[in-house]
Design a protein around this motif. Sequence first.
Motif, short mmCIF file in Angstrom:
data_model
loop_
_atom_site.label_atom_id
_atom_site.label_comp_id
_atom_site.label_asym_id
_atom_site.label_seq_id
_atom_site.Cartn_x
_atom_site.Cartn_y
_atom_site.Cartn_z
N MET A 1 -11.37 15.91 -9.00
CA MET A 1 -10.34 15.00 -8.00
C MET A 1 -8.82 15.12 -8.55
SD MET A 1 -12.53 14.40 -5.79
CE MET A 1 -11.47 13.21 -4.80
N ASN A 2 -8.73 15.30 -9.94
CA ASN A 2 -7.38 15.08 -10.32
C ASN A 2 -7.24 15.74 -11.99
OD1 ASN A 2 -4.77 14.13 -10.95
ND2 ASN A 2 -5.32 12.12 -11.07
N LYS A 3 -6.27 16.79 -11.80
CA LYS A 3 -6.10 17.58 -13.09
C LYS A 3 -5.80 16.75 -14.26
CE LYS A 3 -4.50 21.39 -10.58
NZ LYS A 3 -3.22 21.98 -10.40
N THR A 4 -4.95 15.62 -14.11
CA THR A 4 -4.56 14.66 -14.92
C THR A 4 -5.14 13.31 -14.84
OG1 THR A 4 -2.51 14.34 -13.94
CG2 THR A 4 -2.56 15.89 -15.54
N SER A 5 -6.71 13.12 -14.51
CA SER A 5 -7.04 11.93 -14.33
C SER A 5 -7.06 10.89 -15.61
CB SER A 5 -8.66 12.20 -13.85
OG SER A 5 -8.95 10.87 -13.68
N SER A 6 -6.32 9.65 -15.54
CA SER A 6 -6.46 8.79 -16.23
C SER A 6 -7.72 8.05 -16.48
CB SER A 6 -5.25 7.64 -16.08
OG SER A 6 -4.16 8.31 -15.63
N ARG A 7 -8.18 8.30 -17.72
CA ARG A 7 -9.78 7.87 -17.79
C ARG A 7 -9.76 6.07 -18.15
NH1 ARG A 7 -11.89 9.91 -14.33
NH2 ARG A 7 -14.16 9.94 -15.44
N ALA B 1 -7.18 2.67 -13.95
CA ALA B 1 -8.19 3.99 -13.92
C ALA B 1 -8.63 4.03 -12.49
CB ALA B 1 -9.21 4.01 -14.89
N GLY B 2 -8.92 5.27 -12.06
CA GLY B 2 -9.18 5.27 -10.39
C GLY B 2 -10.61 5.14 -10.16
N SER B 3 -11.18 4.38 -9.08
CA SER B 3 -12.40 4.20 -8.78
C SER B 3 -12.95 5.58 -8.39
CB SER B 3 -12.52 3.28 -7.85
OG SER B 3 -11.68 3.62 -6.63
N VAL C 1 1.05 -1.06 0.11
CA VAL C 1 -0.01 0.18 -0.05
C VAL C 1 0.96 1.25 0.11
CG1 VAL C 1 -1.65 1.12 1.18
CG2 VAL C 1 -1.81 -1.35 1.20
N ARG C 2 0.52 2.26 -0.77
CA ARG C 2 1.30 3.51 -0.79
C ARG C 2 0.40 4.84 -0.55
NH1 ARG C 2 5.09 6.05 -5.79
NH2 ARG C 2 6.34 7.26 -4.29
N ILE C 3 0.80 5.42 0.53
CA ILE C 3 0.21 6.44 0.71
C ILE C 3 0.82 7.78 0.18
CG2 ILE C 3 -0.71 7.90 2.56
CD1 ILE C 3 0.00 5.50 4.67
N ARG C 4 0.02 8.42 -0.56
CA ARG C 4 0.59 9.70 -1.38
C ARG C 4 0.64 10.81 -0.36
NH1 ARG C 4 -3.13 13.51 -1.82
NH2 ARG C 4 -5.22 13.35 -2.57
N PRO C 5 1.56 11.87 -0.45
CA PRO C 5 1.70 12.84 0.33
C PRO C 5 0.25 13.64 0.25
CG PRO C 5 3.47 12.94 -1.31
CD PRO C 5 2.55 11.78 -1.92
N LEU C 6 0.02 14.52 1.49
CA LEU C 6 -1.11 15.28 1.79
C LEU C 6 -0.73 16.48 0.77
CD1 LEU C 6 -3.40 14.85 3.91
CD2 LEU C 6 -2.19 16.53 5.17
N GLY D 1 -6.53 1.77 -6.74
CA GLY D 1 -7.05 2.79 -5.87
C GLY D 1 -8.10 3.81 -6.30
N PRO D 2 -8.28 4.88 -5.52
CA PRO D 2 -9.47 5.60 -5.93
C PRO D 2 -8.77 6.86 -6.70
CG PRO D 2 -8.86 5.95 -3.64
CD PRO D 2 -8.30 4.74 -4.35
N THR D 3 -9.48 7.61 -7.56
CA THR D 3 -8.79 8.62 -8.58
C THR D 3 -7.87 9.70 -7.81
OG1 THR D 3 -9.44 10.16 -10.08
CG2 THR D 3 -11.11 9.96 -8.26
N GLY D 4 -6.77 10.11 -8.21
CA GLY D 4 -6.10 11.17 -7.63
C GLY D 4 -5.08 10.50 -6.25
N ALA D 5 -5.29 9.24 -6.40
CA ALA D 5 -4.37 8.58 -5.26
C ALA D 5 -3.03 8.41 -5.45
CB ALA D 5 -5.02 7.35 -4.67
N GLY D 6 -2.43 8.48 -6.61
CA GLY D 6 -1.25 8.25 -6.98
C GLY D 6 -0.75 7.04 -8.06
N LYS D 7 -1.65 6.54 -8.56
CA LYS D 7 -1.38 5.18 -9.28
C LYS D 7 -0.42 5.78 -10.40
CE LYS D 7 -5.92 4.61 -10.00
NZ LYS D 7 -6.17 5.61 -9.27
N THR D 8 -0.86 6.56 -11.02
CA THR D 8 0.03 7.06 -12.49
C THR D 8 1.45 7.50 -11.97
OG1 THR D 8 -2.00 7.65 -13.54
CG2 THR D 8 0.04 8.35 -14.66
N HIS D 9 1.36 8.04 -10.91
CA HIS D 9 2.72 8.59 -10.27
C HIS D 9 3.67 7.38 -10.03
CE1 HIS D 9 5.53 11.28 -8.18
NE2 HIS D 9 5.54 10.29 -7.27
N THR D 10 2.90 6.09 -9.37
CA THR D 10 3.82 5.25 -9.07
C THR D 10 4.31 4.39 -10.49
OG1 THR D 10 2.69 4.92 -7.01
CG2 THR D 10 3.92 3.00 -7.86
#
Length: 735
Positions: free
Chosen positions: A219-225, A261-263, A29-34, A111-120
């Motif tokens: 929720m995310n400026k660059t959301s992967s759809r 894609a994020g839920s 599990v990865r927690i993204r920074p606040l 993970g949910p949208t904006g939680a950092g999946k694409t970043h990882t």
Amino acid sequence: MSPETPSSSGSDTSRPQPKNAEERLMVAVRIRPLRPDESSRVLHAIEKKHIVMEETDKNDVLRQKRGVDKQYSFDVVFGEDSTQEDVYEVTTSSLVKDVLNGYNATVFAYGPTGAGKTHTMVGDRTHPGIMIRALNDLFEAVKDKEDEYSVTMSYLEIYNEQIRDLLNPSSGYLELREDSRGRNIQVAGLSEISTTSTDEVMQLLQKGNKARTIEPTAMNKTSSRSHALLSVTVRHSTPIDQKDHLRMRVKQGRLFMIDLAGSERANKTKNRGKRLQEGAHINRSLLALGNCINALSGGARYVNYRDSKLTRLLKETLSGNCRTVMIAHVSPSATQRDESRNTLIYADRANNITTKIERNVLGVSYQVTQYQTVISELRDEISRLQNKMKEERPRSADVKRMNAEERSNEVKKLREQIVETFKMQMKLRRKLMEIDSHLLGLGMEAERQHVIISHWESRSNKLYKNSVNESRARTQQSIRRRKIATADGFRSAGNEPDESSDGETEGESAVQQAWAELADIEREQDRWSELRTHIEQKLEICRQRGVALEDVPNALQKLPSLLSSDDEREILALMCRVHELEADKMALQSGGSQRQLCEEIITRQRQIIEESRVKLPPDLHELYQIYQQEIHAATYTDLGLPQMSFSPDKLPPISKIYSDPMFRRGTTGDASGSDASGRSPPSSAESGEEGLSNFNDSNVDRLMGQPVTRPGIGMKLPPLPPSPPVRLNKSESSK
Ligand SMILES: Nc1ncnc2c1ncn2[C@@H]1O[C@H](COP(=O)(O)OP(=O)(O)OP(=O)(O)O)[C@@H](O)[C@H]1O
């Protein structure tokens, strides 16, 4: 980690894995920074393995009452300060080594949208993600060994349940196909790019990522759809024997890297119109994934992968021969508490999934009957050649006129031609064996589907006949009838559907899937049989060429009478020798494979018996016991291990005993025949119309694709030799 065994995932990384290991899916599990706009933090990583979620909330009276903070534990937890390198090293670097050793592996971000999946998974130029790092490591490992390794990659996205090639976006939507066993799932027309150049790959990835469907949402400026799947296949070919470069041992590993894609929740994302529709598709496929995870973690016998393209593509990853790492992503923010909780619950369930890891060794077959057929053909040939050598041939008067050097050159040339022709014959014979192995494997798989169907039919009081068409029609008819009856009952009662029909529906899905798989198997059997006929024809032509060369004076048309009968004898002796050598080699290989085949037969039969919950007849039960006891006795005598107790009702699986290195004694190992996963031969469309008809020597491998499948015990097994008398002492026989 041993270079030959898959590295272990989960917490216990020191434990060596047996070759065919059952392994738990690794969950990180990865927690993204606040973010600066998020004020309060409710998730905390503890000691790299646990997460605590604060359930108390000063602003929420209801939460204050609930009060109890919840702790979750995982294989690894990456806190907000974790780096891209940390995540890659712990989750994926060992998968790269496994793939190089011929195992399949998958890492996916959830993970949910904006939680950092694409970043990882993808990252950016300064913080490259898992995809880039894995490819870098892979290329580094195969650098300067391009002749041994081939690497191909593909990159696709699933957007609104449609598949697009990210390396060739203009190709439109692509179709998803499964092989007969529903295992080897392929996307028709997807570009497979062959490369070992890091620069080229980076450019391809960038191009692919640009082509991906990304849109800003609340929720995310660059959301992967879309879900993005990068697949890298590594094939490693080495000769089985340094002296025999005809037979290559091919290990093939595949690494899937997936950015899902994020839920999302419509009310939070404030999505409307197209975005809302995308969200519905995303959620639907993630729900299907969640259902699969639920079913797998609960040990369900039937798991429905067919609800979405995503789950169909991930089927092998989740249930089959694959080491899988899931990286769940969560935000620490209080505003995302519900999304985070749902993700952690899913991740926790996924912790219970196990997959079976087997190395994919291709190109090695071990069908005993096939070995024996080829050996007996070779022996016949030897005795024919020996008889021919005994024949007296009139000595030509011209022989004396030919100088020794000329003669020896001619003989040398002829010898080379003979050896070449023979090599080609052997190559074709082995290809035939491989095809037969595959066909036997298909037969076995067809049997398995028949067992599922007959089971369902007998439960539904239908008499199962091995007549495919009749039975298939009956199944469809009965399902249709039941659906109509349920719908009528439901309408007239005007209430909820009957819960007891759930099991029935599950059974129907299983049987429908079995029919679908059976139809695929039949298609594949036809294609492979067609290929077999062509290779047989080719072998016949090659044989005739060999016989023509045997007739030495005719073979040397220009100088028919210049060779002495001694030269001719020498050539015949050479032919005898190559045949003898090949027959001996085959006999050796078949010896080792025979035992493995027996083990495989027993294991598979047990599997079928256990899966169909068939009650064992007492005499078979007794034989199993003796078999187990003999193995135990031999093992303990040899290894000096303490006697282990085992229950006669639930015997340890035979395959486990043999696959565990501790128990393996004197088996022949991989070289003589390991498991392999097969792929269908190319259809005429894939191979071009010239495919089978213009078949020539150089395209044997291309036509064959990946040759051998797992050894099947198929329908035509040789008769068993008479068993030695079995002695049972009284106490054992009375058990
Ligand atoms: N570990 C991290 N460190 C720094 N920034 C991060 C981290 N994780 C995420 N971010 C940033 O948070 C934002 C959202 O992340 P990202 O796009 O990866 O989310 P996502 O889960 O892929 O979302 P979606 O499902 O909508 O595509 C991005 O700007 C990203 O750079």
